[in-house]
Design an enzyme around this catalytic site. Sequence first.
Site, PDB file in Angstrom:
ATOM      1  N   SER A 296       0.957  -1.147  -0.078  1.00 33.52           N
ATOM      2  CA  SER A 296      -0.003  -0.036  -0.086  1.00 33.52           C
ATOM      3  C   SER A 296       0.565   1.208  -0.164  1.00 33.52           C
ATOM      4  O   SER A 296       2.006   0.970   0.303  1.00 33.52           O
ATOM      5  CB  SER A 296      -1.089  -0.034   1.225  1.00 33.52           C
ATOM      6  OG  SER A 296      -0.097   0.447   2.238  1.00 33.52           O
ATOM      7  N   ASP A 297       0.430   2.339  -0.505  1.00 41.72           N
ATOM      8  CA  ASP A 297       1.280   3.673  -0.193  1.00 41.72           C
ATOM      9  C   ASP A 297       0.746   3.954   1.354  1.00 41.72           C
ATOM     10  O   ASP A 297       0.124   3.196   1.950  1.00 41.72           O
ATOM     11  CB  ASP A 297       0.418   4.801  -1.042  1.00 41.72           C
ATOM     12  CG  ASP A 297       1.327   5.827  -1.197  1.00 41.72           C
ATOM     13  OD1 ASP A 297       2.213   6.097  -0.542  1.00 41.72           O
ATOM     14  OD2 ASP A 297       1.214   6.617  -2.357  1.00 41.72           O
ATOM     15  N   CYS A 298       1.698   4.759   1.708  1.00 45.56           N
ATOM     16  CA  CYS A 298       1.794   4.761   3.227  1.00 45.56           C
ATOM     17  C   CYS A 298       0.459   5.295   4.027  1.00 45.56           C
ATOM     18  O   CYS A 298      -0.220   6.430   3.502  1.00 45.56           O
ATOM     19  CB  CYS A 298       2.769   5.703   3.722  1.00 45.56           C
ATOM     20  SG  CYS A 298       4.467   5.171   3.244  1.00 45.56           S
ATOM     21  N   ALA A 300      -2.459   3.871   3.445  1.00 39.13           N
ATOM     22  CA  ALA A 300      -3.493   3.720   2.504  1.00 39.13           C
ATOM     23  C   ALA A 300      -4.371   2.761   2.936  1.00 39.13           C
ATOM     24  O   ALA A 300      -5.608   2.770   2.125  1.00 39.13           O
ATOM     25  CB  ALA A 300      -2.933   3.342   0.954  1.00 39.13           C
TER      26      ALA A 300
END
Length: 772
Positions: A296-298, A300
């Site tokens: 995931s993006d941070c 997310a």
Amino acid sequence: MRLHRAAVVSTLLCLTTLLIHTESTQPPFSCDSSDPSTKSYPFCRTSLPISQRARDLVSRLTLDEKVAQLVNTAPAIPRLGVPAYEWWSEALHGVADAGYGIQFNGRINGATSFPQVILTAATFDAHLWYRIGQAIGTEARAVYNEGQAKGMTFWAPNINVFRDPRWGRGQETPGEDPLVTGKYAISYVRGVQGDSFEGGKLKDGHLQASACCKHFTAYDLDRWQGVDRYAFDAQVSKQDLADTYQPPFQSCIQQGQASGIMCAYNRVNGVPNCADYNLLSNIARGKWGFQGYITSDCDAVSIIHDNQGYAKSPEDAVADVLKAGMDVNCGSYLKNYTKSAVQQKKLPESSVDRALQNLFSVRMRLGLFNGNPNKMLFGDIGPSQVCTKEHQNLALDAARNGVVLLKNSARLLPLSKTKTTSLAIIGPNGNNAHTFVGNYAGPPCKSVTLFQATQQYVKNTMYHQGCNAVNCTSVSIPEAVGVAKAADHVILIVGLDQSQEREDHDRVDLVLPGKQQSLIASVAKAAKKPVIMVLLCGGPVDISFAKYDPKIGSILWAGYPGEAGGIALAEIIFGDHNPGGKLPMTWYPKDFIKVPMTDMRMRPKPSSGYPGRTYRFYTGRKVYQFGYGLSYTRYSYEFVSVTRNKLRLGKSSTAGSSESLQYTSVSELGTEFCERATISATVGVNNLGKMAGKHPVLLFVKQAKLTNGNPIRQLVGFHSVTLKAGERAEVEFALNPCDHLSRANEDGLMVIDAGSHHLVVGDEEYPIDIVV
């Protein structure tokens, strides 16, 4: 990390704890061959398939241990000799310390800082992109081998299409064209991971370093007019997904063989990217054959519940992403809520096992479970291979060949090295090396400003900042004018910096900040001769005022040119290098901001005044067009040969009862026909000038009749050639009609239209008739 205390104590009493190597001079690794207890674990046996080894390791973990491994900062598992691992490292245009994985606190205190990606893309040179990837991968492995890295997974490249000129992260991308973006992804990933330029040469899948293509998918808005990336729901048509947003990721996965993907914050058509089973499992893993890990993006995962309200509880959010096919969370949400999700029967433990098998497989492909990495493949890479002369020259070469000459009235440039006795550098970017490196950058090997570099050519070089900062809220026009009047030539270095465009900060206009334009106009009016304007920016700026001002003789766009940018600009200004870069994105007029940034449609809608986006579909006025770029010399083109001028498909469908246009579905034609029908087009290129130059040749295709939302024109190939004065070369393009002559229909299916298509290079065109 909460472990089953009794189980851990029991294990420690019964088994010899394996050694975890974490000394600062030695990289962390598992399966030390000098420790006899490693022989009892199948996950340490390099003779076994990696998939089997990863399954064995996961089978030995308690639920608490499993959960702890699902986040970017994964803790050690001492009883099995597994060291801590950090998944988050960055290497967008050089190894950086922007994540948690890299530290420049030892023998290695910096890394080669290449130009920001948008400028490197302007070279249109896939071999250069690959060599940059190679250099970054080598330096990444060197940092790890030196014991200054906690991981070898790098979250780059950013391959989102630069759809809107206001996007703060457009600078990180290869521009607005899906083909260019896909080719960049392939070249960069192959270089970083240790593959050959052509691909297919990874030794048993082993990786020099791991590249991760981001942000999957349709992510190109950060924060604009009260809308942020965390809650944004991108409404995207099947047609636009098929021919704009998805192709770069397909190329990255299928041809680049990237070992990582990052799912984006935003939703697409109501579904969070990280919770989209169709996107992550059906398309990426199923249709495209992705084999790697998905992060995931941070934070997310947390936003799926906290911001978007898509999940009713934190446990639901965790269950959604792991069931969708995501593997690791940048953040702490999975660590906090996965166990309770399993206990509440919302998530089967098998979904956790699946994720961990992907994660440990990548770490094993990196050689981190094979014993001491310094004694294995890539083990001989060390500090001497960081900031090498070769890498620094490569950074200089990338900057030289990326800079775009936008204007050169009366051949003002290049300046004479012998007749220029005094020079003035004016502007907030003139003596600031930090601006040159852009974002996601680590400490560069060296820093040279334009002011410093021009002093090597003209000793009597003066500098004045002109503005208080790049935002130019305060301007010192009288002082700047005084400096300008005292010089033979004036270079104005203006534009943007990270205070104006960056992650989490989109622009609200397309003009120069503050009072910069006033400074430029005043200095240009006062100078003895027409001035040179150097523009630093990632996204485009409407500089129509300068384009048409006779007192501004030359304009150079330099993006953010990296550690060697000052030297490259000085070489171009004084004629030691001939600029050949071409714009990888459209430069829109300032009134384009009337178009909502949230409107994801690529194609125009004349009835509502919507102009469309990017050179492929945009119908409005342009300040500069995609592919534009001048040179100190002049080139001509000719079609030497094209192996087909007619292509018969043999199968057809009608586009509907209201239209007579015929088309054929690419899926109906099949791979064998598509390859057999490949068209070879040979283009002759002549350097008609008196100066050698490196020149990108761009081949487009357009249809004689625009219907069904077809692109106005579409780039189908590019190749960079180096020609001496008066020299001629031939460039061959192989065009697969199913890839290069097709379009996406409204259902997102690729089709080939009957009728006249034209190959276009420069002002030359060659017709190809397609018959069904």
